[in-house]
Design an enzyme around this catalytic site. Sequence first.
Site, PDB file in Angstrom:
ATOM      1  N   ARG A 109      19.845  24.371 -23.939  1.00  8.77           N
ATOM      2  CA  ARG A 109      19.989  24.312 -25.393  1.00  8.77           C
ATOM      3  C   ARG A 109      20.710  23.024 -25.775  1.00  8.77           C
ATOM      4  NH1 ARG A 109      17.946  26.490 -30.081  1.00  8.77           N
ATOM      5  NH2 ARG A 109      19.533  27.378 -31.440  1.00  8.77           N
ATOM      6  N   THR A 388       8.801  26.363 -32.536  1.00 15.01           N
ATOM      7  CA  THR A 388       9.168  26.816 -31.204  1.00 15.01           C
ATOM      8  C   THR A 388       7.898  27.161 -30.442  1.00 15.01           C
ATOM      9  OG1 THR A 388      11.258  27.703 -32.032  1.00 15.01           O
ATOM     10  CG2 THR A 388      10.549  28.558 -29.924  1.00 15.01           C
ATOM     11  N   THR A 406      12.159  24.312 -28.073  1.00 16.12           N
ATOM     12  CA  THR A 406      11.928  24.074 -29.501  1.00 16.12           C
ATOM     13  C   THR A 406      12.540  22.766 -29.980  1.00 16.12           C
ATOM     14  OG1 THR A 406      12.141  25.139 -31.672  1.00 16.12           O
ATOM     15  CG2 THR A 406      14.050  25.248 -30.244  1.00 16.12           C
ATOM     16  N   ASN A 408      13.344  23.166 -33.264  1.00 10.25           N
ATOM     17  CA  ASN A 408      13.727  23.980 -34.419  1.00 10.25           C
ATOM     18  C   ASN A 408      12.574  24.002 -35.412  1.00 10.25           C
ATOM     19  OD1 ASN A 408      15.204  25.812 -35.819  1.00 10.25           O
ATOM     20  ND2 ASN A 408      16.413  24.311 -36.936  1.00 10.25           N
ATOM     21  N   ASP A 430      20.840  25.627 -36.802  1.00 11.77           N
ATOM     22  CA  ASP A 430      21.045  26.968 -36.238  1.00 11.77           C
ATOM     23  C   ASP A 430      22.525  27.341 -36.140  1.00 11.77           C
ATOM     24  OD1 ASP A 430      18.471  27.796 -36.082  1.00 11.77           O
ATOM     25  OD2 ASP A 430      18.200  27.388 -33.952  1.00 11.77           O
ATOM     26  N   SER A 459      20.873  30.852 -30.821  1.00  9.88           N
ATOM     27  CA  SER A 459      19.405  30.863 -30.858  1.00  9.88           C
ATOM     28  C   SER A 459      18.888  32.298 -30.878  1.00  9.88           C
ATOM     29  CB  SER A 459      18.880  30.151 -29.612  1.00  9.88           C
ATOM     30  OG  SER A 459      17.484  30.314 -29.505  1.00  9.88           O
ATOM     31  N   SER A 460      17.631  32.439 -31.258  1.00 16.72           N
ATOM     32  CA  SER A 460      16.941  33.741 -31.148  1.00 16.72           C
ATOM     33  C   SER A 460      15.898  33.729 -30.035  1.00 16.72           C
ATOM     34  CB  SER A 460      16.241  34.078 -32.460  1.00 16.72           C
ATOM     35  OG  SER A 460      17.166  34.221 -33.491  1.00 16.72           O
ATOM     36  N   GLY A 480       8.800  31.922 -33.456  1.00 13.94           N
ATOM     37  CA  GLY A 480       8.901  32.781 -34.636  1.00 13.94           C
ATOM     38  C   GLY A 480      10.295  32.835 -35.224  1.00 13.94           C
ATOM     39  N   GLY A 481      11.163  31.894 -34.869  1.00 15.08           N
ATOM     40  CA  GLY A 481      12.491  31.846 -35.477  1.00 15.08           C
ATOM     41  C   GLY A 481      13.221  33.164 -35.288  1.00 15.08           C
TER      42      GLY A 481
HETATM   43  N1  GLY Z   1      15.630  27.221 -33.512  1.00 15.37           N
HETATM   44  C1  GLY Z   1      15.257  28.580 -33.424  1.00 15.37           C
HETATM   45  C2  GLY Z   1      16.011  29.318 -32.372  1.00 15.37           C
HETATM   46  O1  GLY Z   1      16.576  28.697 -31.486  1.00 15.37           O
HETATM   47  O2  GLY Z   1      16.066  30.517 -32.403  1.00 15.37           O
END
Ligand code: GLY
Length: 609
Positions: A109, A388, A406, A408, A430, A459-460, A480-481
């Site tokens: 990340r 992503t 990603t 973002n 984020d 993050s998700s 999908g955020g």
């Molecule tokens: N940028 C979307 C995530 O990391 O969840």
Amino acid sequence: MRPTLSAGALLAFTAATAPAQTGTAIYRDAAAVHPVVGYGGMVATQDAHATRAAAGVLAEGGNAVDAAVTAGFALAVTLPRAGNIGGGGFMLVHLAAPEGPRQVAIDYREKAPKAAHRDMFLDERGNPVAELSRTTHLAAGVPGTVRGLALALEKYGTVPLARALAPAIALAEDGFPVGEDLHDSLRFYADEFESAPEAMGIFFGPGGEVPPVGALLVQKDLAASLRKIAEGGPDAFYRGSIASAIADDMAAHGGLITREDLEAYRPVLRRPVTGSYRGLRVVSMPPPSSGGVHLVQMLNILERFPVEQYGHNSADAVHVTAEAMRLAYADRSRYLGDPDFADVPVASLTSKKYGRELAAKIDPEHATPSLEVAPGLDPMERYESNETTHFSVIDRWGNAVSNTYTLNFSYGSKLVVPGTGILLNNEMDDFSAKPGVPNAYGLIGGRRNAVEPEKRMLSSMTPTLIFREDGSIVATGSPGGSRIINIVLQMVCNLADHGMNVAEATHAPRFHHQWFPDQIRVERGFSPDTIKLLAARGHKVVLAPAIGSTQTVSYSGGIFYGSSDPRRRGALTLGLPPFTPDEAPAPAAKTPDDEEAERPKERGDELEE
Ligand code: GLY
């Protein structure tokens, strides 16, 4: 209610090819949608060029990590809206025998630059200025992809970095035909590129025209950057001329990333989050992603309900699942952040005990208003974007990779570092610019996710591996955020509760609740009767655009099954033909040692009242 292995779970992975059975009859042709089948390995990515590049490495005798890293670099060229070398992500690796079986999570990340500070995205009155964290040089976190992919290859792969980069270099240097998906995406975002002349010059014609389908997209600067990395290793990016180009661009435009930030960047090996669901073992990404924690948390809640009996996407099933989502996303805001900076109570949040307590709070007949779950926060509705990308690989030895990475937003900030062809992420969005105020995905962050120097933003992303006792494996994940966690949750339930094969699980209509906004968003395909029943329980149900784009591969009983989500164009799952035994000696990973993987913190694992 005691967790049991449901009939669905027993049959799910094999339904596509199982012989005719009596009782709960599952026939080869009973599948509503068939997965891709392979016999010598499988790759699923969002782009056909990347899938072919990765499958080529498998065919040469490379392992799943070799193929995944190859796909990761190729997607940086052919899927520029999400594939990247200027962003970051998470890779989950499963090592089969002889090194395994064991799993490790590679956290690559992005990090906040050293000069970042808590209020950097607020105006003088203390209000967040969204553009600062989305479209300016301040929006970029220190990229992690190049060191992350290189580390994966060095520790668990078998081919040299230059081999893994070769397809990406060729695709950038020689170009590739623009597909419908890329064409439409560039057309959609054309206005936003107007303030990003460097990117405009790469992706659009001389007069700003969107390249037509079939036009060749050549990226000479990106090819040169990738070649430098192939020759000089990741240091070419983090110390060499690419680092200088990034730092100079930042200095010229008010950005914060310096050469020192780039030199200092390191990916982290972490112990994955693990859980179980009706006899399946679920392994997923730990913080700084919230994905694995809340996936396991929601599964622990749902295990208390007879979801299989409710029936797929029935009002009962959607109700309890949406309630579980509401509870989990509220906890996300309260407890999650970078574990290197804040104590994140992973063990408590993922415990069966906590799952039981939360399940007991769910009223089977009534929706709980989100304001009652966490009073005092202001619901604000924001758009959710679809960036992503995820890719999954399993090789013939049973090694598996599940990777989500990603920039973002689509094309990140849309800023390209001059002369490099590298798109910069806008991952700083984020962070919670101000605790309690939603980010672009409508997610409300807490103090644990406030901006701090060198911290990773929450993050998700939810790259996930699912194991069954008989040795079956599924690797899955999605873009999908904020919706990613719920997409993967529904993949697990579709396989474990509803007896679907991986293609059926992929195609089935999805829904999403994230605490705020207090609504269930449903894809097309839900019965109006179901929606009425949900409304009668107090849910607000709204029709949403397509949710996610999973890339899933599985291995069961000597056969590989896979499915690329049909929700987006351009994706491809490829199965490899069988190998003869003498062609298939298991290659040893170079440094098969994950002992340095960080243990979850023992401290601070109490949930606050
Ligand atoms: N940028 C979307 C995530 O990391 O969840």
